[in-house]
Design a protein around this motif. Structure first.
Motif, mmCIF file in Angstrom:
data_model
loop_
_atom_site.group_PDB
_atom_site.id
_atom_site.type_symbol
_atom_site.label_atom_id
_atom_site.label_comp_id
_atom_site.label_asym_id
_atom_site.label_seq_id
_atom_site.Cartn_x
_atom_site.Cartn_y
_atom_site.Cartn_z
ATOM 1 N N GLU A 158 86.987 45.007 119.528
ATOM 2 C CA GLU A 158 88.384 44.694 119.873
ATOM 3 C C GLU A 158 88.441 43.443 120.748
ATOM 4 O O GLU A 158 89.274 42.562 120.534
ATOM 5 N N VAL A 204 87.769 52.936 110.250
ATOM 6 C CA VAL A 204 89.015 53.477 110.815
ATOM 7 C C VAL A 204 89.463 54.702 110.013
ATOM 8 O O VAL A 204 89.933 55.699 110.574
ATOM 9 N N LYS A 224 89.691 59.001 111.408
ATOM 10 C CA LYS A 224 90.796 59.963 111.376
ATOM 11 C C LYS A 224 90.287 61.392 111.290
ATOM 12 O O LYS A 224 90.936 62.324 111.768
ATOM 13 N N MET A 278 93.118 55.571 118.652
ATOM 14 C CA MET A 278 93.082 54.145 118.309
ATOM 15 C C MET A 278 93.924 53.284 119.251
ATOM 16 O O MET A 278 93.961 52.049 119.099
ATOM 17 N N TYR A 306 92.725 50.014 120.710
ATOM 18 C CA TYR A 306 92.280 48.992 119.770
ATOM 19 C C TYR A 306 93.445 48.451 118.945
ATOM 20 O O TYR A 306 93.477 48.591 117.710
ATOM 21 N N SER A 361 93.578 47.978 114.883
ATOM 22 C CA SER A 361 94.573 48.796 114.183
ATOM 23 C C SER A 361 95.481 47.936 113.306
ATOM 24 O O SER A 361 95.805 48.309 112.173
ATOM 25 N N TYR A 400 93.614 46.869 110.241
ATOM 26 C CA TYR A 400 93.522 48.017 109.332
ATOM 27 C C TYR A 400 94.837 48.193 108.556
ATOM 28 O O TYR A 400 94.830 48.329 107.327
ATOM 29 N N GLU A 401 95.945 48.184 109.277
ATOM 30 C CA GLU A 401 97.256 48.386 108.631
ATOM 31 C C GLU A 401 97.539 47.302 107.596
ATOM 32 O O GLU A 401 98.034 47.578 106.508
#
Lengths: 215, 215
Positions: free
Chosen positions: B145, B174, B178, B184, B187, B191, B194-195
Motif C-alpha cells: 500500500e 484480495v 474475503k 481492507m 489499504y 482496494s 482491485y475494484e
C-alpha cells in the motif's frame, strides 16, 4: 559509482542475487543488515525498502530494486551476457517454473520469520520446526528431481550448459537445507547440479561463509 | 486446437492465469481438478505436472507449462499485446517486485496445503489459522500500500494505465482475502485498484464464481 547490495550473509534470497551479480560480473558495494538483530527494520532501511527485507539493489541513481527474482530478471535484461535464461519462450517458461518451484513453494515457508512464528504462536519446538522445513523441501524437491531426471538432454545445469536462474535457486536452497540436515540422497540430479555450480567462482564468492558479515 | 487450462475455480494462482489469458484474448479448454478431493494428485495429472498443482497450461503440441508466474511471462513473450509488463527495465523490475511480494510472501503461506498442515500438525483451530492468514497479508499489504500510495504518478492500475502482472496478483489475493475476512480499510489504494480491475470483463470472467467447477 557502483550499485549497493543490501544483503545478509545467511539469507538465501541474498545468496541468489549475489550469485547472479557474480555471474554477470557486476561489482557492488556490500552493505550488511543483520536479520536476527532486526536491522532490516531500521527506519533508514525501511525508507529504502518498505518491506524491510533483503536483498535490495540500490542503483547509483538512487533507484532501489527489491525481490530477488525481479532483480535477477532486471540484471538479465540490462546485462545480457552471460544469459541467465534460455532464449526460446517455452524453454524460458520451464526455467522460470523450476526457479519458482523453489522461490514460491519452498523458500517462503522456510525463512526465519515463518519459523519464528511457528515457535512463538504455535509452540513448535526445534524438532517440529525442522520437520516442517524438511516437509516443504521434499514436497517440491521430489517433483523437481523428477523433472530434471527426465529432461530430454541431461545438461550440466538445470536448463543448459551454463548456469542460470533455476541453478541459482537450487544452489541457495540446497545450502539452506544443510542447516536442517535435509537428506539429499533422494535427489542425485539436484545434488550433482549443486556440486557443479559450487565449483564455479561466481557461486563460491556468493556463498554465505564468504560474505563480510559471515559469523 | 486450443490450449487446455488445468484449473480449480477457487485456486488463487489459477485465477491469476485465467485473468492473464482473458486479458490476452486467448481461448482455452477448461479442465477442472478438485483440490479438496485431491484430484490434482491423480496419476494422470501427475504425469502432466509432477508437482500436482494447478494451474498448468497444456499447449496444443503437448508441452505443459506450470507455475502461474512463469506461464504469464510466457504469454507476455509470445502474445505481446496488450503487454502485462512495462517496457523499461526498471519499471519492469518494479512491476515484477510488486507481483512477487504477493506471489512469494503471501500466497505460498496461505494456500490450502499449508493451512491443512497447521491444523493437522500443530493443532491450529479455525481462528488461529485465520490469524495466520491475516498476519501474512498484513505484513506485505502494508508496504505494498505504501509503495502504491507513493508512486510518482497515481496510475489507474499498479504500474500504468492498463492492468498487468501486479494487478493480476493483487486481484487474486484480495479475492482470497474475503474468505478470511481480511480488513481492507488500511489499504485504500490496493482496494481501488482491485475494484477497477473487477470492472473489466477479463477479470470478471476469471473470477472463481464464474468457473464451470464453481460450487
Amino acid at each position: 559509482m557502483i550499485p549497493v547490495l543490501h544483503s545478509y550473509f545467511r539469507s538465501s534470497t541474498s545468496f541468489r542475487l549475489r550469485a547472479a551479480l557474480n555471474l554477470k560480473g557486476i561489482e557492488t558495494e556490500y552493505r550488511a543488515h543483520h536479520l536476527r538483530l532486526g536491522e532490516q527494520r531500521s527506519p533508514g532501511y525501511l525508507k529504502l525498502n518498505p518491506q524491510g527485507l533483503v536483498p535490495a539493489l540500490e542503483l547509483p541513481d538512487g533507484t532501489v530494486l527489491t525481490q530477488s527474482m525481479a532483480i535477477i530478471e532486471y540484471l538479465d535484461e540490462t546485462v545480457p551476457e552471460p544469459p541467465l535464461l534460455p532464449k526460446e519462450p517455452v524453454a524460458r517458461a520451464q526455467a522460470r517454473a523450476m526457479a519458482q518451484m523453489i522461490a514460491c513453494e519452498i523458500h517462503p515457508l522456510n525463512n526465519l520469520k515463518i519459523l519464528t512464528y511457528l515457535k512463538t504462536e504455535f509452540g513448535a519446538g526445534e524438532e517440529a520446526v525442522a520437520v516442517w522445513f524438511r516437509h516443504w523441501v521434499a514436497e517440491t524437491f521430489a517433483p523437481l528431481e523428477s523433472l530434471l531426471a527426465n529432461r530430454p538432454v541431461a545438461h550440466a545445469y538445470c536448463c543448459g550448459d551454463t548456469p542460470g536462474l533455476a541453478d541459482i535457486c537450487v544452489v541457495a536452497q540446497v545450502t539452506n537445507n544443510k542447516r536442517f540436515a535435509v537428506d539429499m540422497m533422494p535427489y542425485p540430479v539436484i545434488s550433482a547440479i549443486y556440486e557443479r555450480c559450487m565449483e564455479l567462482p561466481a557461486f563460491q564468492k556468493a556463498a554465505p561463509a564468504n560474505q563480510p558479515d559471515a559469523e
